[in-house]
Enzyme design. Structure first.
Site, PDB file in Angstrom:
ATOM      1  N   ARG A  89      33.030  21.748  -4.032  1.00  0.00           N
ATOM      2  CA  ARG A  89      33.383  23.047  -4.628  1.00  0.00           C
ATOM      3  C   ARG A  89      34.418  22.883  -5.732  1.00  0.00           C
ATOM      4  O   ARG A  89      34.350  23.562  -6.757  1.00  0.00           O
ATOM      5  CB  ARG A  89      33.877  24.005  -3.542  1.00  0.00           C
ATOM      6  N   HIS A 137      33.749  24.263  -9.373  1.00  0.00           N
ATOM      7  CA  HIS A 137      34.589  25.299  -9.974  1.00  0.00           C
ATOM      8  C   HIS A 137      35.344  24.810 -11.201  1.00  0.00           C
ATOM      9  O   HIS A 137      35.641  25.579 -12.109  1.00  0.00           O
ATOM     10  CB  HIS A 137      35.545  25.893  -8.921  1.00  0.00           C
ATOM     11  N   TRP A 145      28.813  30.280  11.781  1.00  0.00           N
ATOM     12  CA  TRP A 145      29.325  29.525  12.929  1.00  0.00           C
ATOM     13  C   TRP A 145      28.261  28.573  13.401  1.00  0.00           C
ATOM     14  O   TRP A 145      28.554  27.622  14.096  1.00  0.00           O
ATOM     15  CB  TRP A 145      29.767  30.484  14.031  1.00  0.00           C
TER      16      TRP A 145
END
Ligand code: HEM
Ligand SMILES: Nc1cccc2nccn12
Length: 290
Positions: free
Chosen positions: A45, A49, A188
């Site tokens: 990430r 980003h 989850w």
């Protein structure tokens, strides 16, 4: 704005493989992070980003200047939680002060994809740290509460077509959403730290229900405890995207091939590479018997 890759003649493939190995060993060592997901997903990430601020219309933003090291860019809400990834990289920067932030953040993302059993992603050095006043304004990263038209327009700014957009979003096979970071919850069930085509398989096979989560944001939840963002689910609502989702769900190799090329393209958007600039394909720790 044109950024030319600065070829550092003093550094060789071995120098960068050594950094790759240091990151890979640290991922392996610090395996308890985020409920034993580990640092791989958040390193992917961080690289994404750092690159996702690119705008093809004026060739601004992107990974070259390493502006993710400045607090303005870090203050963009879309970057909430990435401080953990930057902290992970601090000791690496100390040990290898000669590498630029842009090169390190993108190298870390490539290392994470490969160490999590994803495809080999080519990587080229040469990004040069730029001053704070070159930091792009906040607001260039995507917002999850949107549909297919938004997704298509967003990726077009990064010079990505439908196939590249679907492949890149497949990185959501990794990690998870965190209520405190983005206001999205779960999953989850399949929060994972291995790079597979599961994102596409789940999109097609799970029963998805759009509902408000604990933070009052809309997301799709499945009986198994998986989740999808609205921008994820858009990939099965749009006929052109859906066709590609089905291909990647049924052919992991096709997904890997497309991801490898468009992830490199994402990390290199906005950079011109001279003819003599080297291209590296790093070995995984397993391939080096480390
Ligand atoms: C429309 C485009 C996208 C949107 C709206 C989006 C949104 C998000 C959101 C809201 C999260 C949760 C962050 C958190 O709560 O910690 C997330 C996580 C993540 N995203 Fe995306 N994303 C997009 C595209 C991408 C792309 C192109 C990549 C990489 C190629 C990517 C890789 C990841 C990864 C690896 C995580 C998990 C991070 C972790 O576990 O800490 N995403 N994304
Ligand atoms: N792991 C993960 C991260 C971000 C978004 C997302 N959608 C489905 C799964 N997923």
């Amino acid at each position: 704005v044109v950024h030319i890759a600065a070829v550092n003649k003093d550094r060789s493939f071995d120098d960068y493989q050594r950094i790759y190995n240091t990151i890979a060993e640290k991922i392996r060592e610090e395996d308890e992070y985020d409920g034993y997901i580990g640092y791989g997903p958040i390193l992917v990430r961080l690289g994404w980003h750092s690159s996702g601020t690119y705008d093809k219309n004026d060739n601004t933003g992107g990974s070259y200047g390493g502006t993710m090291r400045f607090k303005l860019e870090q203050s963009d809400g879309a970057n909430n939680g990435l401080g953990n990834a930057r902290a992970f990289m601090e000791p690496i920067l100390k040990e290898f002060p000669w590498i630029s932030h842009g090169d390190l953040y993108t190298l870390g993302a490539v290392c994470a994809v490969q160490e999590l059993q994803g495809p080999k992603v080519k990587w080229r050095p040469g990004r040069v740290d730029m001053p704070e006043d070159t930091t792009p304004k906040n607001g260039r990263l995507p917002d999850a509460a949107n549909g297919a038209d938004y997704v298509r327009n967003f990726y077009a700014r990064l010079n990505m077509n439908d196939r590249e957009a679907v492949a890149l979003t497949g990185a959501h096979c990794l990690g998870r959403t965190h209520l405190k970071n983005s206001g999205f919850d779960g999953p989850w069930g399949a929060a994972s730290n291995s790079f597979t085509n599961e994102f596409f398989v789940n999109l097609l096979n799970e029963q998805w229900k759009l509902q408000k989560n604990k933070a009052g944001n809309m997301q799709y939840d499945s009986p198994k405890g998986y989740m999808m963002l609205e921008t994820d689910y858009a990939l099965v609502q749009d006929p052109a995207y859906l066709k590609i989702v089905k291909e990647f769900a049924n052919n992991e190799g096709a997904f890997f091939k497309e991801f490898a090329s468009c992830f490199q393209k994402l990390l290199e958007n906005g950079i011109d590479y001279p003819k003599d600039a080297p291209t590296y394909v790093f070995k995984t720790l397993d391939e080096q018997d480390l």
